[in-house]
Structure formats: C-alpha cells, structure tokens
Write a protein that holds these residues in place. Structure first.
Motif, PDB file in Angstrom:
ATOM      1  N   ALA A  35     -84.130 -12.490  11.920  1.00  0.00           N
ATOM      2  CA  ALA A  35     -83.671 -12.664  13.302  1.00  0.00           C
ATOM      3  C   ALA A  35     -82.333 -11.972  13.522  1.00  0.00           C
ATOM      4  O   ALA A  35     -82.094 -11.374  14.572  1.00  0.00           O
ATOM      5  CB  ALA A  35     -83.563 -14.158  13.624  1.00  0.00           C
ATOM      6  N   GLU A  36     -81.436 -12.054  12.538  1.00  0.00           N
ATOM      7  CA  GLU A  36     -80.108 -11.435  12.694  1.00  0.00           C
ATOM      8  C   GLU A  36     -80.214  -9.927  12.841  1.00  0.00           C
ATOM      9  O   GLU A  36     -79.494  -9.315  13.627  1.00  0.00           O
ATOM     10  CB  GLU A  36     -79.225 -11.797  11.501  1.00  0.00           C
ATOM     11  N   GLU A  37     -81.124  -9.315  12.096  1.00  0.00           N
ATOM     12  CA  GLU A  37     -81.313  -7.864  12.183  1.00  0.00           C
ATOM     13  C   GLU A  37     -81.931  -7.492  13.530  1.00  0.00           C
ATOM     14  O   GLU A  37     -81.505  -6.531  14.187  1.00  0.00           O
ATOM     15  CB  GLU A  37     -82.218  -7.400  11.043  1.00  0.00           C
ATOM     16  N   PHE A  38     -82.949  -8.243  13.972  1.00  0.00           N
ATOM     17  CA  PHE A  38     -83.659  -7.902  15.207  1.00  0.00           C
ATOM     18  C   PHE A  38     -82.817  -8.186  16.447  1.00  0.00           C
ATOM     19  O   PHE A  38     -82.769  -7.376  17.372  1.00  0.00           O
ATOM     20  CB  PHE A  38     -84.969  -8.703  15.279  1.00  0.00           C
ATOM     21  N   TYR A  39     -82.146  -9.355  16.492  1.00  0.00           N
ATOM     22  CA  TYR A  39     -81.388  -9.750  17.683  1.00  0.00           C
ATOM     23  C   TYR A  39     -79.990  -9.148  17.734  1.00  0.00           C
ATOM     24  O   TYR A  39     -79.455  -8.893  18.813  1.00  0.00           O
ATOM     25  CB  TYR A  39     -81.220 -11.271  17.734  1.00  0.00           C
ATOM     26  N   ALA A  40     -79.338  -8.967  16.567  1.00  0.00           N
ATOM     27  CA  ALA A  40     -77.915  -8.601  16.551  1.00  0.00           C
ATOM     28  C   ALA A  40     -77.615  -7.340  15.744  1.00  0.00           C
ATOM     29  O   ALA A  40     -76.448  -7.010  15.540  1.00  0.00           O
ATOM     30  CB  ALA A  40     -77.093  -9.772  15.996  1.00  0.00           C
ATOM     31  N   GLY A  41     -78.657  -6.625  15.294  1.00  0.00           N
ATOM     32  CA  GLY A  41     -78.424  -5.388  14.561  1.00  0.00           C
ATOM     33  C   GLY A  41     -77.666  -5.573  13.265  1.00  0.00           C
ATOM     34  O   GLY A  41     -76.988  -4.656  12.791  1.00  0.00           O
ATOM     35  N   GLY A  42     -77.751  -6.776  12.684  1.00  0.00           N
ATOM     36  CA  GLY A  42     -77.043  -7.051  11.442  1.00  0.00           C
ATOM     37  C   GLY A  42     -75.549  -7.258  11.609  1.00  0.00           C
ATOM     38  O   GLY A  42     -74.822  -7.365  10.624  1.00  0.00           O
ATOM     39  N   ARG A  43     -75.067  -7.293  12.872  1.00  0.00           N
ATOM     40  CA  ARG A  43     -73.640  -7.464  13.197  1.00  0.00           C
ATOM     41  C   ARG A  43     -72.779  -6.396  12.513  1.00  0.00           C
ATOM     42  O   ARG A  43     -71.682  -6.686  12.006  1.00  0.00           O
ATOM     43  CB  ARG A  43     -73.137  -8.857  12.793  1.00  0.00           C
ATOM     44  N   LEU A  44     -73.246  -5.159  12.516  1.00  0.00           N
ATOM     45  CA  LEU A  44     -72.576  -4.100  11.757  1.00  0.00           C
ATOM     46  C   LEU A  44     -71.891  -3.056  12.631  1.00  0.00           C
ATOM     47  O   LEU A  44     -71.335  -2.092  12.112  1.00  0.00           O
ATOM     48  CB  LEU A  44     -73.607  -3.391  10.858  1.00  0.00           C
ATOM     49  N   PHE A  45     -71.910  -3.219  13.961  1.00  0.00           N
ATOM     50  CA  PHE A  45     -71.353  -2.189  14.826  1.00  0.00           C
ATOM     51  C   PHE A  45     -69.840  -2.328  14.958  1.00  0.00           C
ATOM     52  O   PHE A  45     -69.298  -3.433  14.970  1.00  0.00           O
ATOM     53  CB  PHE A  45     -72.010  -2.242  16.217  1.00  0.00           C
ATOM     54  N   SER A  46     -69.164  -1.197  15.070  1.00  0.00           N
ATOM     55  CA  SER A  46     -67.707  -1.200  15.239  1.00  0.00           C
ATOM     56  C   SER A  46     -67.363  -1.498  16.692  1.00  0.00           C
ATOM     57  O   SER A  46     -68.223  -1.374  17.580  1.00  0.00           O
ATOM     58  CB  SER A  46     -67.140   0.167  14.852  1.00  0.00           C
ATOM     59  N   PRO A  47     -66.100  -1.878  16.970  1.00  0.00           N
ATOM     60  CA  PRO A  47     -65.710  -2.135  18.368  1.00  0.00           C
ATOM     61  C   PRO A  47     -65.934  -0.940  19.291  1.00  0.00           C
ATOM     62  O   PRO A  47     -66.377  -1.107  20.422  1.00  0.00           O
ATOM     63  CB  PRO A  47     -64.223  -2.481  18.258  1.00  0.00           C
ATOM     64  N   MET A  48     -65.645   0.275  18.800  1.00  0.00           N
ATOM     65  CA  MET A  48     -65.848   1.448  19.649  1.00  0.00           C
ATOM     66  C   MET A  48     -67.333   1.663  19.939  1.00  0.00           C
ATOM     67  O   MET A  48     -67.722   1.906  21.087  1.00  0.00           O
ATOM     68  CB  MET A  48     -65.267   2.695  18.989  1.00  0.00           C
ATOM     69  N   GLU A  49     -68.171   1.562  18.901  1.00  0.00           N
ATOM     70  CA  GLU A  49     -69.611   1.714  19.110  1.00  0.00           C
ATOM     71  C   GLU A  49     -70.131   0.660  20.065  1.00  0.00           C
ATOM     72  O   GLU A  49     -70.907   0.969  20.988  1.00  0.00           O
ATOM     73  CB  GLU A  49     -70.340   1.603  17.772  1.00  0.00           C
TER      74      GLU A  49
END
Length: 530
Positions: A35-49
């Motif tokens: 669920a974390e990967e599908f809903y939140a992209g693994g929470r790996l994005f930077s603030p700028m992205e």
C-alpha cells in the motif's frame, strides 16, 4: 482548424501519451504490491520533486483553459479565480501541510481516525473524498472535450465523446499500472511543459504590446464591448445582490477548498518527513504563484488580440481562449508559426488534463480501498488486497467521470472546479481543522461535520441555476431551481462547521484526552509519524 493543425497537434498528443505510458510501464515493473508503494510512492520524493508534482496536480485544465477564458470574457471579475486559487495555498502552508503529514498515512480519513472511532469516520470521509474527486474529474473531462472539438473544427460531437472516453481509459491505465510513483513523474513532466508553454505565451503577448501592460489592458477593454467596466469589479458579479453573494461564495470556496482536496492532501505523504512536506508547499507556492500571474496576462491578451466575441463563438464558456490566442500570436490560422504554436499549446493543455486526472483518480481510488472497503467489508470475509481494490475502484470512478463529463460538456471548466472546491471546503475542511485543533471533538462531531457540509453543498448545487432553470444549465429544458446562487459555499461551508460543533456538544461520548494529547504531540513534532 486546418489539416496542418490537426496533424501536428495529434502528433504532439501522441508523443506525450507515449512518453507517459513509457514512464508508467517502467515504474509498473517495480513492486507495487504494498500500500505504501502504491499510494505514496514509497515516500521517497524530495521536496523539490514533490513541489513540482503538487504544482502539476493543482495547475489543471481549469487553470490553463478556464481561468484565462473567464478573464477574456469577464475581465476583472474573472481574475477572482486566479487570486483565490493562489491565496488558498497560504491556508495549506500554515494550517495543513506539516500537520497532515505527521498525523496520517495515505488519506484524509487517517488524520481524523487517529483520535476517533475508525469505522464511521472513515466511511464519512471516504464518501466525501470520492464526491469531491469526481466533481474535479468532470472539469478535466469537459476541458478535454472542448480542446479536441476546437482542434477538429467544432463539428464532431462523436469525436468529443470519444476524447472523453479516451482520457478516462488512459487515467485508469496510469493509476492501475503505475500507482503514485508513475503519477508523480507524469505530474513533474507536465508541470515543466505547462510552465514552459505559459512563459512563452506570456512573453509573446507582452512583446506584441512592447511591454506596455497599460496598453494591453486598454486594448482588451476596447475590444470587449464594455469599455472601462471590463477593468472594474462588477461585470460578472455586480449586477444585483444575488451576483454579489455569488462572488463572496466563490471566494470562500476557492480560498478554503484547497486544504480539503483529497488529491492535494495525498501528495504530502509522498515525502519522508513533515519538514519536507512544508518545503514542498514552499516550492509549489512559488511555481503556482508565477503561473497564476501569467494566466492574467493570457486572459487579457486573449481579450485584446482574439476578442471576446471570437472566443465565445468558438466555445460559449471560454474554454478555448488560450489555444486561439496561441494561433493569433503565431501569425494566424494559415501560418506555419500559428500552426506550430497552436499545436504546442493544445498538446500542453491535453497533457495537463491527462496528468491531473491521474492524480485525482489515484486519490479517490485510495479513499475507496483504504477507507470505504476496509471499513465496510465483513469482519470474517476473506480480505482482498487494498491495492487490488484500489485498481478496481479506479475503473469505476473513471466510468462515472466519463458519464458526467459528457453531460456537463458546455460548462466552463474553472466554474466546475469552483463547485468541487465548495464541496471540499464544506465537508473536508471542518472535520480536518476540528480534528487537529479542538480538544473536545468527538466521533459524532466528525461524522456530522462531514455530512453536514457534504449533503447541503450537493443538494444546493442540484437546486441551483447550474443544473436547471437557465439556458446555460445542464438541463435547460427543466426548472427546479430553488437556490439562487451558482456556488453553494457561502451557505454550505458554515453549515459544515456548525454541524461539527453541534454533533460534538450533543454527543454522549467523553473525549479521549490521552489520544488527543498523543495526536497533538505527533502533529506538532512528528514523533511516531509513519
């Protein structure tokens, strides 16, 4: 439109679709089962992205096509949308972003359920989130139909219908295969394209008038047929007391609605920390602020160079003002420059629609799976994967959005988004603020706050001039108009807050001081956040 316009624009459409499908396929190869990967992209994005992705989510067809069209037709009064959409981000930055990131996991309901009984709260918040998302999706579908109708000369209703169906099918593919990771990268690509196209058009408008903004405004006023009144308040919202209250209602909805939009709230969960969520909003404010300032130039530029009559003749709601402006700036309908610029702008607008519908569909399917399905399934039944349910939900939501998009095809897309903002501000914002800041808030108060804002806002829209009673309504041949305002925010937003207060003070439930204290510490410090 000429054959050159059609060929080049369709070629650019196809290129963007191919690139985004490539991104989706590439990302889809990664494991999307959790669920974390599908809903939140693994929470790996930077603030700028994430800031670029938020901007891509927010700068929709309503912004690019609808707002500029409203300014071209209504002058000063059309600018209310630009100002309202931008000011709303201050509410998000100061009241919502960091606290929501700390308290929740994937959806709005997570924040509220942290200190309430989960089942009733999740059902209420999930229902509201899906309703807001579908309304927002309808606006994007209408924008897609208008764009392709212009491209094909406005003669083919069948082409318009198939465009809406095609956009719906693509959004289901994006969400089902790629989840949040693919959706985010599509948003980033789209934000760069949209900002680049808007900067280029704005520069060309200013060059045409030698940088003289005063001359631009005066030319727009002269061509509008309204003279100086075009540059003053009141052309659209100053006729009588009903129009003035509509003005206030729309302003409230725009400023307060952003903080309750499910697809915007879900973006705060894609970064690793609350600090990163706050920095994401700072990035997005800068990008979005510049964009909305440019839509004002484009709107008045369309009025000055194309003329409101030509805009209205192409699309009564003004949704095609920017493509027509691009055609004029490039040298006219039969010039190479006009063909190229028109095709680029049409392709960017189409990219905007595809990217935004993907983000909204993902947020609404997450609400169905994570909130509604998890709460409503029988306790002893064999549970299905939340991600599998979300993928099925994306198909259903896409089908509903397609049907409503075909029904509402003659309404302005910015106006339709204003309705979605009103529902979000009425149903989602009261329960969110009460949950974060009111110590004595109870489960009954939370449920009443959601339904107390959601039901009146939807009912008032059904009884308003939007649906019946006027030539511009969805059903012009019927008349069951009993509510005079086009936007229900002025009435439904206070009702949401009052219902939440009333439900709390009449509730026999004793507020859980310990859970409130835990939520407060978590929201302010991030201790224990996922």
């Amino acid at each position: 439109m000429t054959g050159d316009h059609q060929t080049l624009a369709l070629l650019l459409f196809s290129t963007f679709v191919a690139v985004t499908l490539g991104i989706t396929t590439w990302v889809g190869r990664r494991r999307q089962g959790s669920a974390e990967e599908f809903y939140a992209g693994g929470r790996l994005f930077s603030p700028m992205e994430n800031g670029f992705a938020i901007s891509g989510d927010y700068m929709s067809a309503a912004s690019f096509l609808g707002i500029s069209g409203l300014i071209a037709l209504n002058g000063y009064d059309g600018m209310l949308y630009s100002v309202g959409f931008l000011v709303a981000w201050l509410v998000v930055l100061f009241l919502v972003a960091e606290l929501v990131r700390n308290c929740g996991r994937f959806t709005l309901a997570d924040v509220v359920a942290a200190r309430m009984r989960e089942r009733p709260v999740r059902i209420a918040a999930g229902t509201s989130s899906v309703t807001v998302s579908v309304l927002y999706l309808v606006a994007q579908m209408v924008g897609a139909g208008s764009l392709v109708a212009l491209l094909l000369g406005g003669t083919s209703e069948a082409a318009r219908t198939w465009t809406v169906i095609g956009v719906g099918a693509l959004m289901v593919i994006y969400v089902s295969l790629g989840g949040m990771r693919a959706t985010t990268w599509i948003q980033i690509v789209k934000a760069v394209l949209l900002l680049g196209g808007t900067v280029a058009l704005t520069a060309l408008v200013l060059v045409r008038f030698h940088g003289d903004v005063d001359r631009l405004l005066r030319t727009a006023a002269e061509r509008s047929g309204h003279g100086e009144a075009f540059l003053a308040p009141g052309l659209a919202y100053g006729g009588d007391w009903v129009a003035r209250f509509d003005f206030i209602s729309l302003g409230l909805a725009l400023v307060l609605g952003t903080a309750g939009l499910p697809h915007i709230l879900s973006r705060f969960y894609t970064v690793p920390t609350a600090r990163a969520a706050r920095r994401s909003v700072v990035w997005s404010i800068g990008l979005i602020g510049g964009f909305y300032l440019m839509t004002i130039v484009l709107g008045f530029g369309a009025a000055a160079l194309v003329g409101p009559d030509a805009v209205r003749a192409s699309n009564a709601a003004g949704n095609t003002a920017v493509p027509l402006l691009a055609l004029d700036l490039g040298g006219g309908a039969h010039s190479t420059g006009g063909t190229v610029l028109f095709a680029v702008v049409a392709a960017v607008a189409f990219a905007t629609i595809l990217a935004v519908v993907a983000g909204i569909t993902l947020a609404s399917s997450a609400s169905v799976a994570h909130d509604l399905y998890a709460s409503l399934r029988r306790r002893h039944s064999k549970p299905r994967s939340e991600v599998a349910v979300a993928r099925v939900a994306a198909v259903g939501i896409g089908a509903v959005a397609i049907g409503l998009g075909l029904l509402a095809r003659d309404l302005n897309v910015a106006f339709l988004v204003g309705l979605a903002f009103a529902v979000a501000a009425s149903a989602n914002l009261p329960v969110l603020l009460y949950s974060l800041f009111w110590r004595d808030f109870t489960t009954r108060g939370a449920v009443w706050a959601v339904y107390g804002g959601l039901v009146p806002s939807v009912v008032l829209v059904l009884l308003s001039p939007v649906v019946s009673g006027s030539p511009q309504s969805l059903f012009p041949g019927l008349d069951f108009q009993y509510f005079p305002l086009q936007n229900p925010g002025l009435v439904s937003i206070p009702l949401g807050f009052v219902a939440g207060w009333l439900g709390t003070v009449t509730s026999p439930e004793v507020p859980d001081e310990a859970r409130h204290a835990e939520t407060e510490v978590r929201s302010l410090t991030g201790a224990g956040a996922v």
